[in-house]
Design a protein around this motif. Structure first.
Motif, short mmCIF file in Angstrom:
data_model
loop_
_atom_site.label_atom_id
_atom_site.label_comp_id
_atom_site.label_asym_id
_atom_site.label_seq_id
_atom_site.Cartn_x
_atom_site.Cartn_y
_atom_site.Cartn_z
N ALA A 117 0.76 -6.99 6.58
CA ALA A 117 0.23 -8.07 5.74
C ALA A 117 -0.73 -7.49 4.71
O ALA A 117 -0.70 -7.90 3.53
CB ALA A 117 -0.49 -9.11 6.62
N LEU A 118 -1.58 -6.55 5.14
CA LEU A 118 -2.50 -5.92 4.19
C LEU A 118 -1.74 -5.16 3.13
O LEU A 118 -2.11 -5.17 1.94
CB LEU A 118 -3.49 -5.00 4.92
CG LEU A 118 -4.59 -5.69 5.73
CD1 LEU A 118 -5.41 -4.65 6.50
CD2 LEU A 118 -5.51 -6.50 4.82
N GLY A 119 -0.66 -4.49 3.54
CA GLY A 119 0.16 -3.77 2.58
C GLY A 119 0.78 -4.71 1.57
O GLY A 119 0.80 -4.42 0.34
N GLU A 120 1.29 -5.85 2.07
CA GLU A 120 1.88 -6.83 1.16
C GLU A 120 0.83 -7.42 0.23
O GLU A 120 1.06 -7.59 -0.97
CB GLU A 120 2.57 -7.94 1.97
CG GLU A 120 3.84 -7.50 2.66
CD GLU A 120 4.43 -8.59 3.56
OE1 GLU A 120 3.95 -9.75 3.52
OE2 GLU A 120 5.37 -8.27 4.30
N VAL A 121 -0.35 -7.74 0.82
CA VAL A 121 -1.43 -8.29 -0.01
C VAL A 121 -1.85 -7.26 -1.04
O VAL A 121 -2.07 -7.59 -2.22
CB VAL A 121 -2.62 -8.72 0.88
CG1 VAL A 121 -3.86 -9.00 0.03
CG2 VAL A 121 -2.25 -9.93 1.71
N ARG A 122 -1.95 -6.03 -0.62
CA ARG A 122 -2.34 -4.95 -1.54
C ARG A 122 -1.34 -4.86 -2.69
O ARG A 122 -1.71 -4.75 -3.86
CB ARG A 122 -2.43 -3.63 -0.77
CG ARG A 122 -2.90 -2.48 -1.62
CD ARG A 122 -3.07 -1.22 -0.72
NE ARG A 122 -3.47 -0.10 -1.52
CZ ARG A 122 -2.68 0.75 -2.14
NH1 ARG A 122 -1.38 0.60 -2.03
NH2 ARG A 122 -3.15 1.75 -2.84
N ALA A 123 -0.03 -4.87 -2.30
CA ALA A 123 1.01 -4.76 -3.34
C ALA A 123 0.93 -5.94 -4.29
O ALA A 123 1.04 -5.77 -5.53
CB ALA A 123 2.38 -4.68 -2.70
N GLU A 145 0.91 6.07 -13.08
CA GLU A 145 -0.53 6.37 -13.14
C GLU A 145 -1.33 5.08 -13.16
O GLU A 145 -2.35 4.97 -12.50
CB GLU A 145 -0.85 7.17 -14.40
CG GLU A 145 -1.19 8.59 -14.11
CD GLU A 145 -1.49 9.33 -15.41
OE1 GLU A 145 -2.39 8.93 -16.16
OE2 GLU A 145 -0.80 10.32 -15.62
N ASP A 146 -0.85 4.13 -13.89
CA ASP A 146 -1.56 2.84 -13.97
C ASP A 146 -1.53 2.14 -12.61
O ASP A 146 -2.52 1.55 -12.18
CB ASP A 146 -0.90 1.95 -15.04
CG ASP A 146 -1.09 2.53 -16.45
OD1 ASP A 146 -2.07 3.28 -16.62
OD2 ASP A 146 -0.26 2.22 -17.31
N GLU A 147 -0.41 2.21 -11.93
CA GLU A 147 -0.31 1.61 -10.59
C GLU A 147 -1.24 2.30 -9.62
O GLU A 147 -1.89 1.66 -8.80
CB GLU A 147 1.13 1.70 -10.06
CG GLU A 147 1.96 0.50 -10.40
CD GLU A 147 3.28 0.51 -9.67
OE1 GLU A 147 3.30 0.79 -8.45
OE2 GLU A 147 4.28 0.23 -10.33
N GLY A 151 -4.29 0.61 -7.66
CA GLY A 151 -4.35 0.69 -6.20
C GLY A 151 -5.69 1.17 -5.70
O GLY A 151 -6.25 0.65 -4.73
N SER A 152 -6.26 2.18 -6.37
CA SER A 152 -7.57 2.68 -5.94
C SER A 152 -8.65 1.64 -6.19
O SER A 152 -9.56 1.48 -5.38
CB SER A 152 -7.89 4.00 -6.64
OG SER A 152 -8.07 3.79 -8.02
N VAL A 153 -8.53 0.87 -7.23
CA VAL A 153 -9.50 -0.21 -7.52
C VAL A 153 -9.40 -1.27 -6.44
O VAL A 153 -10.41 -1.74 -5.90
CB VAL A 153 -9.27 -0.81 -8.93
CG1 VAL A 153 -10.07 -2.08 -9.12
CG2 VAL A 153 -9.60 0.20 -10.00
N ILE A 157 -12.14 -2.55 -3.58
CA ILE A 157 -12.52 -3.96 -3.47
C ILE A 157 -12.34 -4.44 -2.03
O ILE A 157 -13.20 -5.14 -1.50
CB ILE A 157 -11.70 -4.84 -4.44
CG1 ILE A 157 -12.07 -4.53 -5.88
CG2 ILE A 157 -11.88 -6.30 -4.17
CD1 ILE A 157 -11.18 -5.17 -6.91
N MET A 158 -11.25 -4.04 -1.38
CA MET A 158 -10.91 -4.55 -0.03
C MET A 158 -11.78 -3.91 1.04
O MET A 158 -11.90 -4.46 2.13
CB MET A 158 -9.44 -4.32 0.26
CG MET A 158 -8.56 -5.20 -0.61
SD MET A 158 -6.86 -5.06 -0.22
CE MET A 158 -6.75 -6.06 1.25
#
Length: 159
Positions: A117-123, A145-147, A151-153, A157-158
């Motif tokens: 779920a976290l992976g899906e939310v992250r995506a 690179e933008d992705e 992802g790091s941002v 946040i999470m």
């Protein structure tokens, strides 16, 4: 006084003859019969005493056997109780182990579901961030690179 005459002498002689005949023919057989009866009674009493002693012996043996059987039955019952308790304890232990496995499996499944779920939310957050950033910059960001940057941002946040 006593008149001694031929009748008296004949009566005395008859009496003596009768005593002699009875002693010869009746007294000995009667004595023998009484001795035999006395011996038979003594033998029967002796046999009865022996039978009584044998009965007492058998009674003692049966009492001992009965006590042994009762002891064996008690032992069998005690062994059955111990076996039942052992089986009960084993079933309880197996059930507890199975319960722990189910709980561990459920925890693993929950953790996996959480990670998915976290992976899906992250995506989705990354996609939404890219879409939002693209709209903000009015350009579409598609590069890897933008992705990675997005992802790091999101990860920061999470956390």
């Amino acid at each position: 006084m006593v008149d001694i005459n031929a009748t008296l002498i004949a009566q005395v002689l008859n009496f003596l003859f009768l005593v002699f005949i009875l002693a010869k023919f009746a007294y000995k057989p009667i004595i023998n019969m009484m001795d035999e009866r006395k011996n038979k009674i003594a033998s029967d009493l002796e046999n009865a005493e022996m039978a009584k002693a044998e009965a007492e012996k058998l009674k003692a043996e049966y009492a001992a056997q009965l006590a042994a059987v009762r002891q064996e039955a008690q032992s069998i019952i005690e062994n059955a109780r111990k076996t039942a308790q052992s089986v009960h304890d084993k079933i309880i232990a197996e059930t507890k182990e199975e319960q722990e496995q189910i709980v561990a499996s459920a925890k693993d499944a929950i953790l996996l579901e959480k990670q998915q779920a976290l992976g899906e939310v992250r995506a989705q957050v990354i996609k939404l961030s890219l879409v939002a950033a693209g709209k903000i910059l009015e350009q579409k960001l598609n590069s890897a690179e933008d992705e990675k940057l997005a992802g790091s941002v999101v990860d920061k946040i999470m956390k």
